[in-house]
Design an enzyme around this catalytic site. Structure first.
Site, PDB file in Angstrom:
ATOM      1  N   HIS A  36      -0.934  -6.557 -11.762  1.00 33.57           N
ATOM      2  CA  HIS A  36      -0.140  -5.922 -10.728  1.00 33.57           C
ATOM      3  C   HIS A  36      -0.416  -6.526  -9.348  1.00 33.57           C
ATOM      4  O   HIS A  36       0.370  -6.999  -8.571  1.00 33.57           O
ATOM      5  CB  HIS A  36      -0.915  -4.405 -10.519  1.00 33.57           C
ATOM      6  CG  HIS A  36       0.006  -3.601  -9.499  1.00 33.57           C
ATOM      7  ND1 HIS A  36       0.821  -2.763  -9.804  1.00 33.57           N
ATOM      8  CD2 HIS A  36      -0.190  -3.500  -8.302  1.00 33.57           C
ATOM      9  CE1 HIS A  36       1.250  -2.131  -8.674  1.00 33.57           C
ATOM     10  NE2 HIS A  36       0.703  -2.681  -7.788  1.00 33.57           N
ATOM     11  N   GLU A  37      -1.743  -7.018  -9.316  1.00 35.40           N
ATOM     12  CA  GLU A  37      -1.762  -7.736  -7.907  1.00 35.40           C
ATOM     13  C   GLU A  37      -1.463  -9.070  -7.577  1.00 35.40           C
ATOM     14  O   GLU A  37      -0.732  -9.419  -6.624  1.00 35.40           O
ATOM     15  CB  GLU A  37      -3.210  -7.519  -7.427  1.00 35.40           C
ATOM     16  CG  GLU A  37      -4.109  -6.361  -7.313  1.00 35.40           C
ATOM     17  CD  GLU A  37      -3.392  -5.279  -6.436  1.00 35.40           C
ATOM     18  OE1 GLU A  37      -2.986  -5.651  -5.551  1.00 35.40           O
ATOM     19  OE2 GLU A  37      -3.085  -4.174  -7.141  1.00 35.40           O
ATOM     20  N   GLU A  46       5.969  -1.960  -4.941  1.00 32.26           N
ATOM     21  CA  GLU A  46       5.316  -1.178  -5.583  1.00 32.26           C
ATOM     22  C   GLU A  46       5.912  -0.965  -7.101  1.00 32.26           C
ATOM     23  O   GLU A  46       5.263  -1.092  -8.016  1.00 32.26           O
ATOM     24  CB  GLU A  46       4.501   0.068  -4.957  1.00 32.26           C
ATOM     25  CG  GLU A  46       4.064  -0.092  -3.729  1.00 32.26           C
ATOM     26  CD  GLU A  46       2.745  -1.106  -3.871  1.00 32.26           C
ATOM     27  OE1 GLU A  46       2.243  -1.305  -4.993  1.00 32.26           O
ATOM     28  OE2 GLU A  46       1.982  -1.364  -3.097  1.00 32.26           O
ATOM     29  N   GLU A  84      -3.565  -2.465   4.759  1.00 32.52           N
ATOM     30  CA  GLU A  84      -2.184  -1.979   4.123  1.00 32.52           C
ATOM     31  C   GLU A  84      -2.559  -0.531   4.408  1.00 32.52           C
ATOM     32  O   GLU A  84      -3.501   0.114   3.827  1.00 32.52           O
ATOM     33  CB  GLU A  84      -1.954  -2.249   2.891  1.00 32.52           C
ATOM     34  CG  GLU A  84      -0.354  -1.784   2.582  1.00 32.52           C
ATOM     35  CD  GLU A  84       0.093  -1.893   1.032  1.00 32.52           C
ATOM     36  OE1 GLU A  84       1.275  -2.071   1.001  1.00 32.52           O
ATOM     37  OE2 GLU A  84      -0.663  -2.044   0.247  1.00 32.52           O
ATOM     38  N   GLY A 124      -8.009   0.664  -5.615  1.00 31.46           N
ATOM     39  CA  GLY A 124      -8.240  -0.010  -6.757  1.00 31.46           C
ATOM     40  C   GLY A 124      -8.259  -1.299  -6.700  1.00 31.46           C
ATOM     41  O   GLY A 124      -9.178  -2.075  -6.923  1.00 31.46           O
ATOM     42  N   ALA A 125      -7.370  -1.756  -5.863  1.00 35.25           N
ATOM     43  CA  ALA A 125      -7.180  -3.281  -5.364  1.00 35.25           C
ATOM     44  C   ALA A 125      -6.068  -3.269  -4.303  1.00 35.25           C
ATOM     45  O   ALA A 125      -5.415  -2.546  -3.817  1.00 35.25           O
ATOM     46  CB  ALA A 125      -6.886  -4.146  -6.595  1.00 35.25           C
ATOM     47  N   MET A 126      -6.054  -4.560  -3.568  1.00 34.76           N
ATOM     48  CA  MET A 126      -5.098  -4.863  -2.510  1.00 34.76           C
ATOM     49  C   MET A 126      -4.681  -6.265  -2.655  1.00 34.76           C
ATOM     50  O   MET A 126      -5.786  -7.235  -2.642  1.00 34.76           O
ATOM     51  CB  MET A 126      -5.910  -4.642  -1.248  1.00 34.76           C
ATOM     52  CG  MET A 126      -4.986  -4.716   0.019  1.00 34.76           C
ATOM     53  SD  MET A 126      -3.294  -4.036   0.058  1.00 34.76           S
ATOM     54  CE  MET A 126      -2.238  -5.148   0.752  1.00 34.76           C
ATOM     55  N   GLU A 127      -3.400  -6.505  -2.480  1.00 32.67           N
ATOM     56  CA  GLU A 127      -2.833  -7.794  -2.749  1.00 32.67           C
ATOM     57  C   GLU A 127      -2.678  -8.729  -1.733  1.00 32.67           C
ATOM     58  O   GLU A 127      -1.949  -9.538  -1.540  1.00 32.67           O
ATOM     59  CB  GLU A 127      -1.418  -7.507  -3.287  1.00 32.67           C
ATOM     60  CG  GLU A 127      -0.443  -7.065  -1.982  1.00 32.67           C
ATOM     61  CD  GLU A 127      -0.435  -5.702  -2.046  1.00 32.67           C
ATOM     62  OE1 GLU A 127       0.654  -4.992  -1.560  1.00 32.67           O
ATOM     63  OE2 GLU A 127      -1.229  -4.842  -2.624  1.00 32.67           O
ATOM     64  N   ASN A 128      -3.611  -8.753  -0.783  1.00 28.51           N
ATOM     65  CA  ASN A 128      -3.513  -9.756   0.219  1.00 28.51           C
ATOM     66  C   ASN A 128      -3.366 -11.181  -0.057  1.00 28.51           C
ATOM     67  O   ASN A 128      -3.983 -11.549  -1.060  1.00 28.51           O
ATOM     68  CB  ASN A 128      -5.101  -9.723   1.129  1.00 28.51           C
ATOM     69  CG  ASN A 128      -5.856  -8.445   1.008  1.00 28.51           C
ATOM     70  OD1 ASN A 128      -5.051  -7.532   1.892  1.00 28.51           O
ATOM     71  ND2 ASN A 128      -6.997  -7.976   0.421  1.00 28.51           N
TER      72      ASN A 128
END
Length: 2000
Positions: A354-355, A377, A184, A318-322
């Protein structure tokens, strides 16, 4: 003015980068016809078929079958993808995304998998748009499906995007490698070719090959694993659901996992490296719990069978929502109960929340395009709070939402904010959407909407939204429709859940008895930027309401205020409570003003209950006083959220200038009674912010009192804290923050306890588990001594707990030892001990340390190149670094320093929004300090008196200064992350979303102490990384903008004074790949430029066109409008200065000056009296003019015939302005007189009224005084309106001693004896009006010779000893004056013309009207002087005389059009000399000048001929090659293209029409056009604007094919960093000859090229063309390989087939093209083969110059083998010619030029024939005791040879002391500086600086010559660095001398080490020079040299 420059040509090169202009987002149904400028070269004859940034819509992907084989040893991967596509329209092309992939095969198959072609299909690439195009010979038919098969490979990326490699280290020290993805927003294209846009959803079948020791993970579970070969397995994953490319993910690693199952059967697994596996259990519990919650809340099952969460060791965000495989930074997923604090735990919880929210919002339903990223978001950020509040109520996470909204307000209250839904097309624009607005504001608007609609309606609406758009894409309107319970007509169903959209506007919602249009309401929150301020005024029983846009940096008194408020109106769902009811009242405010009834009995009102609404409130009148009283008497009458909200709003209003600081401070006076953590930390945070601010600004009295006040006022809170981990999350948070602050303030009990705990920890060998809430405070205290710091560093290196390491790193960065901080930064840059992902955080930690503040900033400047390489320009890390290191600056000096650095990197800075954000924040801080510092001091004094603390014993020196707690008032951006746990903050780095970050930011919610303006700062708790509001790497982005910048001072919140801060460095905002920057669309650029032009035009009308009101016919109507009054700075007296612009107001115009000057040459001072008669043009209460370094002793003012009265003069030194203010307006049409008496010192530099000296024949020092006023120094001699447009007449009087003469512009009228024995010379009043910079006077004991010429007395003055050297100048001036009188057909205006040689004169000469001043070498030559020396004098005299018309008679209106003076004077000097002095062969010099101008104008650092000028430095920098040489070159081109005599007639028209006035460039073009325009001829203005309004020049490419000639044009731009070429178009008057007729003038033919390309038909037999006949055009020509071959062959056969100018032009052009990368160096050498037959000066000297430049570059790089071969090459080709040169007198100037060039090179290359002749000639010279004259053109070569020996150098030094011939003296000096003896080099540099034996004016020559030598070039550079301050004392910053010094000392560098050194040095200069354009040119030149070397060294080795 003539500038004396030292010309040296540098070698440049650049690879050609094709790029496309960004297109409109609008897509066509089929491919548009390709355009040449939009299509990079492709395969064969194919051109790239698509020119837009977004992909065409006529092909959509349906399914991807993807195979990947990563090799973790070779760090590469190969793969193939088969994409099923649906074609809607017939086409031969498939366009998709690909970046950095090597595509080896591509083919298209039909539905039966049969190949459409038996050949591999051609693949074209467009790197600028990251697109690939595949051509199918067979048409793909609309309505059919096909398969696209592609094989590809690439390296695993080094960064953090695409398919990249990561490593971790085991406890045994083994390094292991894994591969992971982060796609992303636009990086899937880095892993496989794909349709990489959110709306192109498809299914995926993924296969991954791996070794048996690894596992592979992807979005779906593994269906089966097969063995491909021995040791190679292939995992085949299940087919995915439909999803966007950015959600695809895969990881290959050796991790372990823990697994559990949700209540619905979803398998949840947490993966981590084997030794961190035990830290995964908490995350597993959270993930299972969260998934269960979301399935119930959304009433939609999670659609995948599994959800993996994996901790990646190297993860920038911080993180990624794959979907199904969410990736995390380790600190965002792993929780160690022994070392992680409660805030760390909260951080992990929030990130997971969040993710997982994204699995619905973002994955299941995806925004249609990135402009609505907030739908992903904003929702995920808001759902964090809802989910954690429901699943972990003990965290009280709802408190953090306040901080999130405070952060959003902080960003949104700046004018640089943006609407929630904003256009975004390019990768850079997309990346910038991941910011506080999308995350925080989106969440807060949703929160407001939820409260407005009720929880139930909100929940049902979003469930409806998710269901309707599942597996699809949505936009804003879709959400509003779902929430309003509407559906489209085709989906209409009757019932309670959906009704016709035609009724939506009527029936959306019933509110307050009225129907509400929800879309209309929400559009006011999403489609316009900003946040509203509701002002409340109590009037009887009603509340009067007023809404406006809330802005913190613009006051209502600012002229911009109405503009910035215009059009802003919100529909605000107001809530309020009163003291008479506990019921929350509601009211929808939809107009600018409104009112509500509250009743007479109501005592107080609190609006925006619990801050459920996204707006601020100001209580006018006694409102704030009533609320302050309420808080003191009964604070619990308000909820803790309302109390926090009041504190926040009050300090925000202070920043905006709406509320006084003391009122806000009084408001928090109740905090001693506060028991709730959130408001307590909000108020305390502001106080800490103030403390940090005054501590950094070194304001000891306030620092001391504020420290005492905080410790005393909050002593109860501090003393109540325990050093444990007991209590609720809120209590633990308070403990962490309060103890951290107490220890920072040197509270003795706190410091003692921390020291004891640290000793215990050390004694346990670091095995003792400290309470996690206080561990960071303990470590920070312990880090202050050597042993403690070393122990902590060791523990850091071996710890396996990332949260533990975070606390230690923060403590290490709190050290007060600069060396330790520096070591930390170096470790971060190395990336071994401290990971690269943590470097940006580390820099911010150091920046927040008071001891490390400037260290971090200087470190960033020094290592800027390395940081950009590591993180890539545009990444959130770079943005955070920029904003974080500048965010705590708060002084004007800091602001200037930051501006200078950004200007020094302006090529990069212009691409970043962060630089503007940083500047805005620093400016905001500066304003806050100016408005509030004194108020703070007074308030503290009152508090000291009240509580008796004045002398209460509190230690003055803090025990530690941890950067961590930073609630710096200047860390504004902090606000964005509120007070979340530090963990959260760091992790704010967050994935792709800024979420949690904000949370933490500033919240009053979570106890962190707000900095000044908690809103933008997000104060993260010291021991907690601010929950980074949601996880978004990009989040920090915008907020960081503010966060890192001004810290609450102007809106800063607490900013976690601790590790939290680091978070900032790792924004949790989802960020686009750093390298995905792209230019804005062409349409956007046009619109923006148009807008700027309109604004600039209006500004000019308002400020700079006095006396003019525009009407249809022009400007006949007087303008009676008073110019707008901007905000004003303070004068030196402290009183506001009545003007705030660089240029003077147009209200008053001078008519006449009476100047009396009394110089004292003994004391080097002078006194003066200036009487200025003025006319008032506009009503005004001020007169503003210029004055610098003048001590004004008396000032009187007389209006009309009134009586003179004394007035007070105000001075504003930064702009060298003085002013007089009046209580009554001066009226337009009145006349007035201002009289100013003053004293000053004669300047010791070379501008203003300065002193000079010389040694006479008897050895006595004689002094004199002279002036140099251009451009901005008349103000140093007398108060004046020192701008070119303020022309006036002058009457000058000068007193002098009897042994002196005085000179001025006009003839002397009379001399009067004075009582003190002096004489007073009075000069005639000037018969012309002139600009101040042309005024001049000289007081000296000179002698002169004179002659009457055409009724003008021409005189040449010099020191008595040099009178005999004046005759040539007199003859030359006399002849040229007659020529100009005739040529211009306008007689010289004055009755006398003096030419004066000044001993100390920096420039070459200065055109003062009637009194031209010269450097002695530019005016004086002896009878024995060589023709070359006479050529120099004649050139300068010709230039200055031309100025008497161009510059003096007609003057440019402002310095932006300086070229009208200098370009014309330069052109006329050559034109006049060719006519009147043909024997001087001036043509060769003019040709070389044009080549030099082309070389410099090819750089990106060049500028347009006419360019905006807004500062004194910019004015100085206008005196450069563009104004002079380029200006002259385009005039030559114009004259050559016009009909005979039109040019001369045009300039005669111009001079007559504008005689005595000022002009702009178009005035010249219009005059030339009007002179004579045949019907077929174009407008001159139309043609020439393309040459004056754009920088650079065109490259014309010509090709001939059977008589058809094709011309194309493009921008010739040398860049070292792949800068895209601007799409400029020039109207080019192309001239050409061909092989049938090529050298005679009548052979020349014309063709005008106005378009990108054009054709011309010639006879078929034409073999070749030569364009740009005699190089009269300002462009370069490329002939293509065949064309160059033909021209080379023609020259080889007959050297005279072309003119000598054309041969020189070919040589110059081919070298330039080699630098551009268009021709190989082999082609250069092929052309030069003919050179042995060459005999003419121009081509020979050009070839020699180019080759010698390369030789010197190689020499400086110590490429010794190549140096030797290049030497041999030069001598082989020129040696015979060198040896054939004579060594006697030579009359021909051309032959002298050639001989001089050849022999200087020959001797420098140690050619023995040259050395021997030079030594012989020098011996004859010394034997004759200097009576024998060496020919002038040979002197440099002869003297330089002599200077290489010790004896020769010493004898030359003696000769230098005694010679009286200025030209010879200069040649000797050049030789002395050419020595390779280092001791002599050091001596001569110092001597030049001291200015005794060697005049300081000669220092640039010394430095340049030393720089040319191998032994001296590094000495010269070191000398400049060490003596920079002394140099700019002598030569102004920006002056041509400084430009020359920079160029000469850096232009031959070609290595990265030198580039870094030069960049670091100039970056450190701040306002002392870093902003100069010449600095950018120097850096650009080094990069080009470096690129050229890298590209051509192999060719040189092979050829030579």
């Amino acid at each position: 003015m003539v500038l004396v420059r030292l010309l040296a040509l540098s070698v440049f090169c650049s690879a050609v980068i094709w790029s496309q202009p960004t297109q409109s987002p609008r897509q066509a149904s089929s491919l548009p016809h390709p355009t040449e400028d939009a299509s990079p070269p492709g395969a064969g004859s194919l051109s790239f078929p698509w020119s837009r940034l977004r992909l065409p819509r006529y092909i959509t992907p349906l399914h991807y079958d993807l195979l990947l084989h990563p090799n973790l040893t070779a760090l590469r991967f190969t793969g193939s993808v088969q994409i099923q596509i649906h074609v809607q329209n017939n086409t031969n092309w498939v366009v998709l995304h690909s970046k950095g992939l090597q595509i080896s095969k591509a083919t298209v198959l039909d539905q039966n998998l049969a190949h459409l072609s038996d050949q591999v299909l051609p693949v074209l690439h467009n790197p600028a748009h990251e697109q690939a195009a595949i051509f199918s010979p067979r048409v793909l038919v609309g309505g059919q499906k096909y398969f696209l098969y592609i094989e590809f490979g690439a390296e695993l990326a080094e960064g953090f995007y695409g398919f990249y490699r990561s490593t971790y280290r085991t406890s045994t020290g083994e390094t292991r490698t894994l591969a992971s993805t982060h796609f992303e927003p636009t990086s899937a294209r880095m892993a496989f070719p794909c349709f990489d846009e959110p709306s192109f959803k498809a299914n995926y079948s993924i296969r991954i090959r791996r070794s048996p020791v690894h596992i592979a993970l992807s979005n779906m579970p593994i269906e089966k694993t097969v063995e491909v070969s021995e040791g190679l397995l292939e995992d085949q994953f299940a087919v995915s659901v439909k999803m966007s490319t950015y959600l695809v993910a895969f990881v290959i690693c050796d991790f372990k996992s823990v697994t559990a199952t949700t209540s619905s059967g979803v398998q949840v697994s947490i993966y981590a490296s084997p030794e961190k596996w035990q830290q995964t259990h908490y995350a597993l519990d959270v993930a299972v719990k969260m998934l269960d919650f979301y399935e119930k809340y959304f009433n939609i099952f999670y659609p995948l069978p599994k959800q993996d969460l994996i901790a990646i060791p190297d993860f920038q965000s911080g993180a990624m929502e794959n979907w199904g495989l969410t990736t995390y930074r380790e600190t965002s997923l792993l929780y160690d109960p022994l070392t992680s604090s409660s805030t760390d735990k909260l951080w992990v919880t929030m990130v997971i929340g969040h993710e997982l929210a994204h699995q619905w919002f973002g994955n299941l339903v995806t925004m249609e395009w990135w402009n609505d990223i907030w739908l992903n978001e904003g929702f995920a950020r808001y759902m964090e709070y809802i989910s954690v509040e429901a699943t972990y109520p003990e965290f009280r996470v709802e408190d953090y939402l306040l901080g999130t909204c405070f952060a959003a307000v902080g960003r949104d209250s700046l004018n640089s904010s943006r609407p929630i839904s904003s256009p975004a097309e390019s990768p850079t624009q997309i990346k910038e959407m991941f910011d506080t607005v999308s995350y925080n504001k989106g969440a807060c608007v949703l929160h407001m909407l939820r409260h407005f609609l009720t929880d139930e309606v909100f929940q049902s609406g979003i469930v409806r939204y998710l269901r309707k758009y599942s597996y699809g894409n949505a936009k804003n309107q879709d959400l509003w429709d779902s929430l309003a319970n509407t559906c489209s007509e085709e989906d209409f169903t009757s019932g309670s859940h959906c009704y016709s959209s035609s009724q939506a506007s009527k029936n959306a919602y019933l509110f307050a008895g009225e129907h509400l249009d929800l879309t209309a309401m929400m559009n006011t929150w999403t489609l316009q930027k900003g946040v509203p301020l509701v002002t409340v005024t109590r009037k009887g029983s009603r509340l009067l309401l007023r809404q406006e846009r809330f802005l913190k940096t613009i006051l209502p008194s600012d002229p911009l205020w109405p503009t910035l408020q215009k059009g802003y109106l919100w529909q605000i769902p107001l809530t309020y409570k009163t003291d008479t009811s506990s019921v929350v009242q509601r009211h929808l405010m939809s107009t600018h003003t409104d009112s509500v009834h509250v009743g007479e009995e109501v005592g107080w009102v609190k609006v925006n209950t619990d801050m459920a609404g996204y707006y601020l409130v100001h209580y006018e009148g006694s409102g704030w006083d009533e609320l302050t009283k309420l808080l003191r008497e009964n604070h619990t009458a308000l909820s803790y959220r309302d109390r926090t909200h009041l504190i926040h709003n009050a300090f925000q209003l202070v920043t905006a200038g709406k509320l006084s600081l003391d009122k806000a401070l009084d408001l928090i006076g109740y905090l001693s009674m506060e028991t709730h953590t959130v408001p307590l930390l909000e108020g305390l945070g502001y106080l800490e912010a103030f403390y940090r601010m005054v501590e950094k600004r070194n304001v000891p009295d306030i620092t001391h009192k504020l420290r005492k006040y905080i410790l005393r006022f909050f002593s109860n809170v501090i003393n109540q804290q325990t050093w444990s981990d007991h209590g609720s999350v809120s209590e633990r948070r308070l403990r962490s923050e309060v103890l951290s602050l107490a220890c920072h303030l040197d509270d003795p009990p706190c410091v003692q306890r921390a020291n004891q705990s640290f000793r215990d920890w050390l004694d346990s060998n670091a095995t003792l588990n400290l309470p996690t809430d206080v561990a960071e405070t303990v470590f920070s205290v312990g880090a202050q001594d050597e042993h403690g710091w070393a122990s902590l560093l060791h523990t850091y290196t071996i710890s396996f707990s990332e949260t533990h390491k975070d606390k230690i790193l923060s403590a290490l960065a709190s050290s007060r030892d600069i060396n330790k901080l520096h070591r930390l930064l170096e470790l971060g840059l190395e990336g071994e001990v401290i990971r690269s992902q943590d470097l940006s955080s580390l820099i911010l930690m150091v920046a927040r340390n008071p001891r490390g503040h400037h260290l971090a900033w200087n470190y960033v400047k020094k290592n800027w190149g390395s940081l950009v390489y590591k993180f890539q320009l545009g990444s959130f890390c770079i943005r955070n670094i920029i904003i974080g290191t500048t965010g705590q600056f708060s002084s004007p000096e800091d602001l200037t320093e930051v501006k200078l650095f950004f200007q020094s990197i302006k090529e990069q800075a212009s691409q970043l929004t962060a630089t503007q954000i940083a500047l805005d924040n620093v400016q905001k801080n500066v304003l806050w300090v100016q408005r509030n510092l004194e108020t703070l001091r007074n308030w503290l004094n009152e508090q000291m008196k009240l509580v008796g603390l004045a002398y209460y014993g509190v230690s003055e020196t803090p025990a530690i200064s941890p950067p961590f707690r930073n609630m710096d008032p200047f860390d504004s951006n902090n606000s964005e992350r509120a007070n979340l746990p530090r963990n959260m903050i760091e992790n704010s780095m967050f994935e792709e979303e800024p979420d949690v970050v904000d949370l933490a930011k500033d919240s009053t919610a979570f106890p962190t102490f707000p900095a000044l303006d908690p809103d933008e700062v997000v104060y993260e708790p010291r021991s907690s990384r601010l929950l980074v509001r949601g996880l978004g790497e990009n989040e920090l982005d915008e907020e960081e903008e503010d966060y890192e910048s001004s810290a609450r001072l102007l809106g800063m919140s607490f900013m976690n004074r601790s590790s939290a801060h680091r978070a900032s460095s790792s924004p949790y905002i989802r960020q686009a790949p750093p390298s995905s920057c792209s230019r804005p669309s062409a349409r956007t650029m046009v619109v923006c430029v148009l807008f700027l032009v309109i604004v600039a035009s209006m500004t000019m009308v308002l400020y700079f066109l006095p006396g003019c009101t525009f009407t249809k016919t022009g400007c006949p109507k007087p303008n009676n409008t008073t110019p707008i009054e901007p905000l004003n700075p303070n004068s030196t007296s402290g009183e506001p200065f009545p003007w705030n612009e660089f240029r003077l107001p147009a209200s008053v115009r001078p008519l006449e000056y009476h100047l009396t000057l009394n110089p004292d040459l003994k004391n080097m001072t002078f006194t003066g009296c200036t009487v200025i008669t003025m006319s008032v043009l506009h009503n005004t209460k001020r007169i503003v003019l210029h004055g610098a370094e003048l001590n004004i002793t008396k000032a009187t003012f007389q209006l009309g015939d009134g009586k003179p009265s004394d007035v007070t003069v105000l001075e504003y030194k930064p702009r060298q302005q003085i002013a007089i203010k009046f209580s009554d307006e001066l009226k337009a049409g009145q006349h007035c007189v201002l009289t100013l008496n003053y004293s000053a010192n004669l300047s010791h530099t070379y501008d203003g009224f300065y002193n000079s000296s010389y040694i006479d024949k008897d050895g006595n020092k004689r002094v004199l005084a002279a002036t140099q006023f251009e451009p901005l120094a008349a103000r140093k001699a007398f108060p004046c309106f020192d701008e070119p447009a303020f022309k006036a007449s002058f009457l000058v009087k000068i007193s002098r001693e009897s042994g002196y003469i005085a000179l001025s512009n006009m003839p002397k009228a009379k001399t009067t004896p004075l009582s003190n024995g002096l004489l007073l010379d009075e000069f005639e009043k000037s018969s012309v009006k002139m600009s101040t910079y042309l005024v001049a006077f000289v007081v000296a004991n000179f002698t002169y010779v004179s002659r009457n010429v055409s009724n003008t007395l021409v005189s040449v003055y010099s020191v008595p000893e040099k009178k005999e050297h004046t005759f040539y100048a007199l003859d030359t001036a006399s002849k040229l004056l007659q020529y100009y009188n005739t040529f211009f057909d306008v007689k010289y205006s004055l009755s006398k013309l003096d030419l004066v040689a000044i001993p100390d004169f920096l420039a070459g000469a200065m055109e003062n009207w009637g009194l031209i001043t010269f450097r002695e070498t530019s005016l004086l030559v002896g009878n024995q002087s060589s023709p070359l020396e006479k050529q120099l004098v004649a050139s300068v005299v010709a230039h200055e005389l031309a100025h008497q018309w161009f510059g003096n008679l007609v003057t440019m209106r402002w310095w932006n059009d300086l070229w009208l003076n200098e370009g014309f004077a330069t052109y006329m000097q050559y034109t006049s000399l060719q006519s009147e002095f043909p024997q001087l062969d001036i043509g060769n010099l003019f040709l070389a000048v044009r080549f030099g101008a082309l070389a410099k104008d090819a750089l990106n650092s060049s500028h347009a001929v006419s360019v905006q000028v807004n500062t004194s430095e910019q004015v100085a920098e206008m005196f450069d090659f563009v104004s002079y040489e380029k200006g002259a070159s385009i005039l030559l081109m114009l004259n050559s293209s016009l009909p005979r005599e039109q040019f001369r007639k045009g300039i005669i028209e111009y001079l007559n029409r504008f005689n005595g006035s000022n002009t702009v460039t178009d005035d010249l073009w219009n005059s030339l056009t009007q002179a004579e325009v045949p019907p077929q001829h174009q407008s001159v203005a139309e043609m020439m604007r393309t040459w004056t309004l754009e920088k650079g020049f065109p490259l014309v490419t010509v090709s001939v094919n059977k008589g058809l000639v094709t011309f194309t044009q493009e921008h010739f731009l040398l860049t070292a960093d792949n800068t895209t070429h601007p799409s400029s178009l020039w109207h080019i008057p192309v001239t050409y000859v061909n092989d049938s007729c090529s050298s005679a003038p009548e052979c020349r033919q014309f063709f005008t090229l106005k378009t990108k390309s054009d054709t011309l038909k010639l006879a078929d037999h034409v073999k070749w063309l030569k364009l740009n006949y005699k190089n009269t055009g300002f462009y370069i020509v490329h002939y293509g390989d065949e064309g160059w071959l033909a021209l080379t062959s023609a020259l080889t056969n007959n050297v005279n087939v072309l003119t000598c100018e054309d041969r020189a032009s070919l040589i110059h052009n081919i070298f330039a093209l080699s630098r551009l990368g268009r021709v190989s160096f082999n082609q250069v050498f092929n052309l030069l083969k003919y050179i042995t037959k060459e005999t003419e000066t121009a081509p020979l000297t050009q070839a020699l110059l180019q080759l010698n430049t390369i030789y010197r570059l190689l020499d400086k790089r110590q490429e010794q083998i190549l140096v030797a071969r290049m030497r041999s090459y030069i001598l082989d080709h020129f040696g015979a010619l060198m040896d054939n040169q004579t060594w006697g007198e030579e009359e021909s100037v051309s032959k002298q030029e050639l001989r001089s060039a050849l022999l200087e090179v020959a001797c420098s290359l140690d050619r023995q024939n040259c050395i021997q002749h030079a030594q012989t000639l020098y011996k004859q010279y010394t034997d004759s005791n200097g009576t024998m004259q060496i020919p002038g053109d040979l002197q440099r070569a002869v003297f330089s040879v002599a200077a290489q020996s010790e004896e020769g150098w010493l004898t030359l030094l003696q000769a230098y002391r005694h010679t009286t011939f200025d030209a010879e003296k200069r040649n000797i000096l050049h030789a002395l500086a050419s020595t390779q003896d280092t001791k002599h080099i050091v001596w001569i540099l110092r001597a030049g600086l001291e200015g005794e034996l060697i005049q300081t004016q000669e220092l640039p020559l010394v430095i340049s010559t030393v720089s040319d030598g191998f032994a001296g070039h590094l000495f010269a550079w070191d000398f400049v660095q060490e003596n920079w301050d002394r140099l700019i004392e002598k030569f102004p910053v920006g002056s041509f001398v400084i430009q020359s010094i920079i160029k000469s000392t850096t232009s031959q560098f070609s290595t990265q080490a030198h580039l870094d050194q030069v960049q670091g040095f100039f970056s450190s200069l701040k306002e002392r020079g870093s902003q100069m354009r010449s600095v950018q040119e120097a850096l650009e030149t080094i990069r080009l040299n470096q690129r050229w070397m890298d590209t051509n060294l192999p060719t040189l080795r092979e050829w030579l």
